[in-house]
Design a protein around this motif. Structure first.
Motif, PDB file in Angstrom:
ATOM      1  N   GLY A  95       0.813  -1.204   0.000  1.00  0.00           N
ATOM      2  CA  GLY A  95       0.000   0.000   0.000  1.00  0.00           C
ATOM      3  C   GLY A  95       0.852   1.261   0.000  1.00  0.00           C
ATOM      4  N   VAL A  96       0.221   2.396   0.213  1.00  0.00           N
ATOM      5  CA  VAL A  96       0.939   3.672   0.229  1.00  0.00           C
ATOM      6  C   VAL A  96       1.768   3.759   1.504  1.00  0.00           C
ATOM      7  N   THR A  97       3.069   3.987   1.359  1.00  0.00           N
ATOM      8  CA  THR A  97       3.972   4.086   2.505  1.00  0.00           C
ATOM      9  C   THR A  97       4.495   5.519   2.612  1.00  0.00           C
ATOM     10  N   PRO A  98       5.034   5.893   3.786  1.00  0.00           N
ATOM     11  CA  PRO A  98       5.642   7.228   3.909  1.00  0.00           C
ATOM     12  C   PRO A  98       6.732   7.487   2.880  1.00  0.00           C
ATOM     13  N   MET A  99       7.495   6.426   2.510  1.00  0.00           N
ATOM     14  CA  MET A  99       8.541   6.618   1.501  1.00  0.00           C
ATOM     15  C   MET A  99       7.936   6.912   0.134  1.00  0.00           C
ATOM     16  N   ASP A 100       6.821   6.246  -0.193  1.00  0.00           N
ATOM     17  CA  ASP A 100       6.132   6.564  -1.447  1.00  0.00           C
ATOM     18  C   ASP A 100       5.725   8.032  -1.472  1.00  0.00           C
ATOM     19  N   GLU A 101       5.236   8.523  -0.343  1.00  0.00           N
ATOM     20  CA  GLU A 101       4.800   9.918  -0.263  1.00  0.00           C
ATOM     21  C   GLU A 101       5.979  10.866  -0.433  1.00  0.00           C
ATOM     22  N   GLU A 102       7.163  10.465   0.086  1.00  0.00           N
ATOM     23  CA  GLU A 102       8.365  11.295  -0.091  1.00  0.00           C
ATOM     24  C   GLU A 102       8.760  11.377  -1.566  1.00  0.00           C
ATOM     25  N   VAL A 103       8.710  10.224  -2.260  1.00  0.00           N
ATOM     26  CA  VAL A 103       9.055  10.223  -3.681  1.00  0.00           C
ATOM     27  C   VAL A 103       8.041  11.066  -4.458  1.00  0.00           C
ATOM     28  N   ALA A 104       6.761  10.939  -4.083  1.00  0.00           N
ATOM     29  CA  ALA A 104       5.719  11.716  -4.771  1.00  0.00           C
ATOM     30  C   ALA A 104       5.971  13.212  -4.609  1.00  0.00           C
ATOM     31  N   LYS A 105       6.386  13.628  -3.408  1.00  0.00           N
ATOM     32  CA  LYS A 105       6.689  15.052  -3.185  1.00  0.00           C
ATOM     33  C   LYS A 105       7.829  15.511  -4.088  1.00  0.00           C
ATOM     34  N   LEU A 106       8.811  14.622  -4.268  1.00  0.00           N
ATOM     35  CA  LEU A 106       9.937  14.930  -5.156  1.00  0.00           C
ATOM     36  C   LEU A 106       9.449  15.122  -6.588  1.00  0.00           C
ATOM     37  N   LEU A 107       8.465  14.314  -6.981  1.00  0.00           N
ATOM     38  CA  LEU A 107       7.990  14.341  -8.360  1.00  0.00           C
ATOM     39  C   LEU A 107       6.999  15.468  -8.633  1.00  0.00           C
ATOM     40  N   TYR A 108       6.394  16.026  -7.582  1.00  0.00           N
ATOM     41  CA  TYR A 108       5.474  17.147  -7.785  1.00  0.00           C
ATOM     42  C   TYR A 108       6.181  18.290  -8.499  1.00  0.00           C
ATOM     43  N   ARG A 109       7.471  18.464  -8.204  1.00  0.00           N
ATOM     44  CA  ARG A 109       8.222  19.607  -8.729  1.00  0.00           C
ATOM     45  C   ARG A 109       8.764  19.359 -10.131  1.00  0.00           C
ATOM     46  N   VAL A 110       8.579  18.153 -10.648  1.00  0.00           N
ATOM     47  CA  VAL A 110       9.161  17.781 -11.936  1.00  0.00           C
ATOM     48  C   VAL A 110       8.204  18.165 -13.066  1.00  0.00           C
ATOM     49  N   GLU A 111       8.682  18.970 -13.969  1.00  0.00           N
ATOM     50  CA  GLU A 111       7.852  19.368 -15.111  1.00  0.00           C
ATOM     51  C   GLU A 111       8.105  18.442 -16.294  1.00  0.00           C
ATOM     52  N   LYS A 112       7.909  17.165 -16.028  1.00  0.00           N
ATOM     53  CA  LYS A 112       8.093  16.124 -17.040  1.00  0.00           C
ATOM     54  C   LYS A 112       6.990  15.091 -16.851  1.00  0.00           C
ATOM     55  N   PRO A 113       6.720  14.281 -17.863  1.00  0.00           N
ATOM     56  CA  PRO A 113       5.708  13.236 -17.690  1.00  0.00           C
ATOM     57  C   PRO A 113       6.094  12.269 -16.577  1.00  0.00           C
ATOM     58  N   VAL A 114       5.164  12.036 -15.636  1.00  0.00           N
ATOM     59  CA  VAL A 114       5.357  11.076 -14.551  1.00  0.00           C
ATOM     60  C   VAL A 114       4.216  10.070 -14.627  1.00  0.00           C
ATOM     61  N   LEU A 115       4.566   8.796 -14.790  1.00  0.00           N
ATOM     62  CA  LEU A 115       3.550   7.752 -14.860  1.00  0.00           C
ATOM     63  C   LEU A 115       3.651   6.878 -13.620  1.00  0.00           C
ATOM     64  N   LEU A 116       2.544   6.750 -12.908  1.00  0.00           N
ATOM     65  CA  LEU A 116       2.499   5.981 -11.660  1.00  0.00           C
ATOM     66  C   LEU A 116       2.135   4.532 -11.981  1.00  0.00           C
ATOM     67  N   ALA A 117       3.052   3.611 -11.731  1.00  0.00           N
ATOM     68  CA  ALA A 117       2.835   2.184 -12.001  1.00  0.00           C
ATOM     69  C   ALA A 117       2.652   1.448 -10.671  1.00  0.00           C
ATOM     70  N   VAL A 118       1.497   0.857 -10.471  1.00  0.00           N
ATOM     71  CA  VAL A 118       1.226   0.082  -9.246  1.00  0.00           C
ATOM     72  C   VAL A 118       1.535  -1.372  -9.564  1.00  0.00           C
ATOM     73  N   ASN A 119       2.593  -1.881  -8.984  1.00  0.00           N
ATOM     74  CA  ASN A 119       3.088  -3.217  -9.321  1.00  0.00           C
ATOM     75  C   ASN A 119       2.451  -4.306  -8.458  1.00  0.00           C
ATOM     76  N   LYS A 120       2.588  -5.545  -8.924  1.00  0.00           N
ATOM     77  CA  LYS A 120       2.122  -6.762  -8.247  1.00  0.00           C
ATOM     78  C   LYS A 120       0.596  -6.859  -8.224  1.00  0.00           C
ATOM     79  N   VAL A 121      -0.052  -6.215  -9.191  1.00  0.00           N
ATOM     80  CA  VAL A 121      -1.515  -6.314  -9.310  1.00  0.00           C
ATOM     81  C   VAL A 121      -1.818  -7.503 -10.216  1.00  0.00           C
TER      82      VAL A 121
END
Length: 434
Positions: A95-121
């Motif tokens: 599930g969503v972990t604090p580390m995932d949230e940290e990476v997401a914060k890093l990516l908020y500032r990126v002005e490039k395409p970001v695709l979120l892949a949820v693995n092991k589904v």
């Protein structure tokens, strides 16, 4: 030049498995222990006719005291800055972990395409659970299972649609020779010595080359473009990892070159960083020349050069048919020999063998040394031809191509190299149904 795609995320979410699936080779280490991907891994992939380079970064761990994890974090941030698009991978099991949230914060500032892949589904229950990843605030997510490939098609469709179109390189008949290697190996000094002027800033501090630059070279009857590939830029927000940038720039330069002059520092040897660049060039089917620079700094005995060359060739196996030139840029020792060799390799890469000549030479060799029988069946090779590609590729037509094993393919490659000069050039061989 092609696009670069970085795969990022915290440790143990399946990035390396996904990477291996995309490049169709098992290159990155896959393990359940956190952080086993200590180094970046690079590969080529394509989808729907669009080619791109992939970087599998290490797992991102914000605020860790582990020196390896701190280094991985820097490299992830650098990959994000250099890439054209980012695949952010998370794990539905945890599930969503604090580390995932940290990476997401890093990516908020990126002005490039970001695709979120949820693995092991890999079942409907997990597909329902994946909804919680909307909370990361990155918009649509793509449920995938990297172990069996489920869902990766939709993800790749979205990826190639999001990749920016790169301006086509100006058409030129001049070959492009890329000078690649780790920082401070002497790449810029090599070009300065050749052109006889200090066009490039040369210091003993790694990373002073800021941009990839072309130099038209037309001395001694040779005419081509020399490309200095370091192109290392300083980033105010990120601590420098100059070797990482060296490889990032090399990825782009290698893709757009005909011959790669791989410069290594004789005092450091053919180490992992240089090998990484060498295999990038080989996988891209470029001509390759190894330049061992700073040869004047080594203490030598009678067999020093021979032993040094043998150690490099051992690391290059099985692609050992590559010229190695020992140079000293400082003393201008053998630098023009290096260029002569590169020109020869370019000619080898461009060589076209007439079909009749190819068959007249290769079929008698094959008749004397046919493929070994497999499961009681005999392979009969009747015809061969060179394919119309920019680098040497050959097709051999036979009755049972599926029974031709790798050792025999290597035998055929070695015979082609013996009969026609393909030194410094990867050769690809296909066996096809007659």
């Amino acid at each position: 030049m092609g696009n670069i795609v970085a795969i990022v995320g915290r440790p143990n979410v399946g990035k390396s498995t996904f990477f291996n699936r995309l490049i169709q080779r098992r290159e990155a280490i896959v393990d359940s222990v956190s952080g086993v991907t200590r180094d970046r891994h690079y590969g080529k992939s394509d989808w729907n006719g669009k080619k791109f380079s992939l970087i599998d970064t290490g797992g991102y761990v914000k605020g860790s005291d582990d020196i390896f994890e701190a280094e991985i974090d820097k490299q992830v941030e650098l990959a994000i800055e250099e890439a054209d698009a980012i695949i952010f991978m998370v794990d539905v099991e945890s599930g969503v972990t604090p580390m995932d949230e940290e990476v997401a914060k890093l990516l908020y500032r990126v002005e490039k395409p970001v695709l979120l892949a949820v693995n092991k589904v890999d079942n409907n229950k997990r597909r329902e659970n994946a909804v919680e990843f909307y909370s990361l605030g990155l918009g649509e997510y793509y449920p995938i299972a990297s172990t069996n490939g489920s869902g990766t098609g939709d993800l790749l469709d979205a990826l190639v649609a999001a990749l920016p179109e790169r301006e086509a390189e100006e058409e030129t008949e001049l070959p492009r020779f890329a000078v690649v290697g780790r920082p401070n190996a002497g790449k810029s000094s090599f070009i300065n010595a050749l052109i006889g002027e200090d066009r490039y800033i040369v210091t003993d501090i790694a990373g002073t080359t800021r941009d990839s630059m072309d130099t038209k070279y037309n001395r001694f009857g040779f005419e081509f473009n020399l490309v200095d590939t370091a192109g290392i830029r300083r980033k105010s927000k990120v601590k420098e990892n100059l070797e990482f940038y060296s490889v990032m720039r090399s990825v782009r330069a290698i893709e757009n070159s005909d011959v790669c002059l791989v410069v290594l520092d004789a005092t450091r040897g053919f180490d992992g960083q240089v090998q990484n660049i060498f295999w990038l060039a080989q996988r891209n089917n470029k001509g390759i020349v190894i330049l061992v620079n700073k040869w004047d700094l080594l203490e030598k005995e009678t067999n020093t050069m021979k032993e040094y060359e043998a150690s490099i060739r051992k690391e290059m196996e099985p692609f050992t048919n590559v010229p190695i030139v020992f140079i000293s840029v400082l003393n201008k020792q053998r630098i023009f020999k290096a260029i002569e060799t590169a020109v020869q390799v370019f000619e080898n890469r461009s060589r076209k063998v007439k079909t009749r000549e190819l068959n007249d030479i290769m079929l008698p060799i094959i008749e004397k040394n046919p493929p070994p029988a497999y499961k009681g069946k005999y392979v009969k090779i009747k015809f061969c031809t060179q394919l119309p590609t920019p680098y040497p590729q050959f097709a051999f037509f036979c009755n049972l191509p599926q029974y031709v094993r790798d050792p025999y393919k290597r035998f055929i490659e070695n015979k082609l190299r013996e009969q026609f000069n393909f030194e410094g050039v990867p050769v690809t061989i296909f066996f096809r149904k007659k």
